[in-house]
Design an enzyme around this catalytic site. Structure first.
Site, mmCIF file in Angstrom:
data_model
loop_
_atom_site.group_PDB
_atom_site.id
_atom_site.type_symbol
_atom_site.label_atom_id
_atom_site.label_comp_id
_atom_site.label_asym_id
_atom_site.label_seq_id
_atom_site.Cartn_x
_atom_site.Cartn_y
_atom_site.Cartn_z
ATOM 1 N N TYR A 1 14.640 25.468 2.542
ATOM 2 C CA TYR A 1 15.989 25.799 3.040
ATOM 3 C C TYR A 1 16.569 26.990 2.267
ATOM 4 O O TYR A 1 16.998 27.985 2.859
ATOM 5 C CB TYR A 1 16.908 24.577 2.920
ATOM 6 C CG TYR A 1 18.368 24.906 3.118
ATOM 7 C CD1 TYR A 1 18.849 25.307 4.368
ATOM 8 C CD2 TYR A 1 19.272 24.837 2.053
ATOM 9 C CE1 TYR A 1 20.191 25.629 4.545
ATOM 10 C CE2 TYR A 1 20.615 25.154 2.229
ATOM 11 C CZ TYR A 1 21.069 25.545 3.473
ATOM 12 O OH TYR A 1 22.400 25.874 3.645
ATOM 13 N N TRP B 1 28.229 22.505 -1.242
ATOM 14 C CA TRP B 1 28.718 21.127 -1.072
ATOM 15 C C TRP B 1 29.828 21.052 -0.019
ATOM 16 O O TRP B 1 30.912 20.527 -0.273
ATOM 17 C CB TRP B 1 29.222 20.575 -2.413
ATOM 18 C CG TRP B 1 28.233 20.509 -3.515
ATOM 19 C CD1 TRP B 1 27.056 21.218 -3.623
ATOM 20 C CD2 TRP B 1 28.310 19.718 -4.715
ATOM 21 N NE1 TRP B 1 26.420 20.903 -4.798
ATOM 22 C CE2 TRP B 1 27.161 19.997 -5.492
ATOM 23 C CE3 TRP B 1 29.245 18.806 -5.200
ATOM 24 C CZ2 TRP B 1 26.926 19.386 -6.710
ATOM 25 C CZ3 TRP B 1 29.027 18.198 -6.430
ATOM 26 C CH2 TRP B 1 27.869 18.487 -7.173
ATOM 27 N N ASP C 1 21.390 31.496 21.739
ATOM 28 C CA ASP C 1 20.201 31.148 20.955
ATOM 29 C C ASP C 1 19.958 32.321 20.012
ATOM 30 O O ASP C 1 19.431 33.355 20.411
ATOM 31 C CB ASP C 1 19.007 30.943 21.902
ATOM 32 C CG ASP C 1 17.710 30.708 21.144
ATOM 33 O OD1 ASP C 1 17.750 30.610 19.895
ATOM 34 O OD2 ASP C 1 16.654 30.640 21.800
ATOM 35 N N TYR D 1 20.116 26.636 10.137
ATOM 36 C CA TYR D 1 19.284 25.432 10.036
ATOM 37 C C TYR D 1 19.637 24.833 8.673
ATOM 38 O O TYR D 1 19.354 25.430 7.637
ATOM 39 C CB TYR D 1 17.804 25.829 10.089
ATOM 40 C CG TYR D 1 16.839 24.656 10.027
ATOM 41 C CD1 TYR D 1 16.142 24.247 11.167
ATOM 42 C CD2 TYR D 1 16.611 23.959 8.832
ATOM 43 C CE1 TYR D 1 15.252 23.180 11.121
ATOM 44 C CE2 TYR D 1 15.735 22.890 8.779
ATOM 45 C CZ TYR D 1 15.058 22.504 9.917
ATOM 46 O OH TYR D 1 14.185 21.445 9.876
#
Length: 283
Positions: free
Chosen positions: A124, A149, A35, A60
């Site tokens: 983000y 991408w 974690d 994330y």
């Protein structure tokens, strides 16, 4: 070398582990084994493994969800990255942090160079930029690799989505006013393998070479896979999303050239290779 890979079960992480294992002693840790938001866990694992290099792929990445889940995006992308930076510095490990074209606002008219000013517009991109800043502040031996991408054999991505949609539709609308460069994870992993063996620290832009819009990319996917679908261009405004996307996120590979690395091959060539591997794989 001893290499620790975070996010080892992710789209990029799986390819990094598979490739690096051929030459190095690799420990790949997924979110259940490590974690990254827990500093003590990071310090303990890094002390245990004593890696020469940490390739930090964990992130994330839910771009739209991040807009309403800001704390979690920062917890993983900023605090999590800080934790690994602290652990890397303490153990004398090199740290390679995977970042994104979303650190730019997309207003440019020429490709972004590594040291151009960043100006992320969404949560983000802002959280990934925060991770970059923490790496630069806390580490003396770091590589920051911005990519764009991304698609690969593992996990969900634009190429797989297009092929899936084409199964029950004969026409698709795809955004044509966002321009950038697709990146095949296997090609990015090859570059990372060459990069982390050196002491050529700093920021790098690494994507497959050449440029296209999402519309061009979709057309190429169907052409190369022999799928008969009509692809129609549309604007970003026609497909509103919670998070803003950079309209122009082409990155210049200045650092790759000036540091003597081999550039990544053209995106269309990489796409052909990916589609052939996808067809012959059971993934």
């Amino acid at each position: 070398m001893k290499v620790l890979v975070t996010g080892a079960n992710g789209q990029l992480g799986q390819d990094v582990v598979a490739l690096f294992q051929k030459q190095h002693q690799v420990t790949g840790l997924g979110r259940h084994e490590l974690d990254i938001t827990n500093l003590e866990q990071c310090l303990r694992q890094v002390e245990l493994i004593q890696p020469d290099v940490i390739v930090h792929c964990a992130a994330y990445t839910a771009v739209d969800q991040a807009e309403s889940d800001e704390d979690q995006a920062y917890l993983v992308n900023a605090a999590g990255t800080r934790n690994l930076a602290v652990a890397a510095e303490k153990s004398g490990s090199k740290l390679c942090y995977i970042s994104t074209d979303y650190v730019f606002d997309g207003q440019a008219t020429a490709p972004y160079k590594e040291y151009d000013n960043t100006n992320p517009t969404g949560v983000y991109g802002k959280s990934k930029r925060a991770g970059e800043t923490l790496v630069q502040t806390l580490c003396s031996r770091y590589f920051i690799v911005r990519t764009s991408w991304v698609y690969g054999l593992h996990g969900n991505n634009f190429v797989k989505t297009m092929l899936k949609l084409a199964k029950d539709r004969d026409r698709l609308k795809v955004v044509s006013d966002q321009v950038g460069s697709p990146t095949f994870t296997e090609d990015l992993a090859e570059f990372l393998l060459a990069l982390v063996a050196t002491e050529k620290y700093g920021i790098y832009h690494a994507s497959n070479s050449d440029v296209c819009s999402w519309f061009d990319f979709a057309k190429a996917i169907f052409e190369e896979s022999g799928v008969n679908v009509i692809v129609e261009p549309c604007t970003t405004e026609e497909f509103p999303r919670p998070a803003p996307r950079p309209k122009y996120s082409v990155m210049d590979h200045l650092a790759i050239r000036t540091n003597g690395f081999e550039d990544l091959r053209p995106w269309r060539e990489a796409l052909k290779d990916f589609l052939a591997k996808l067809e012959s794989s059971s993934i």
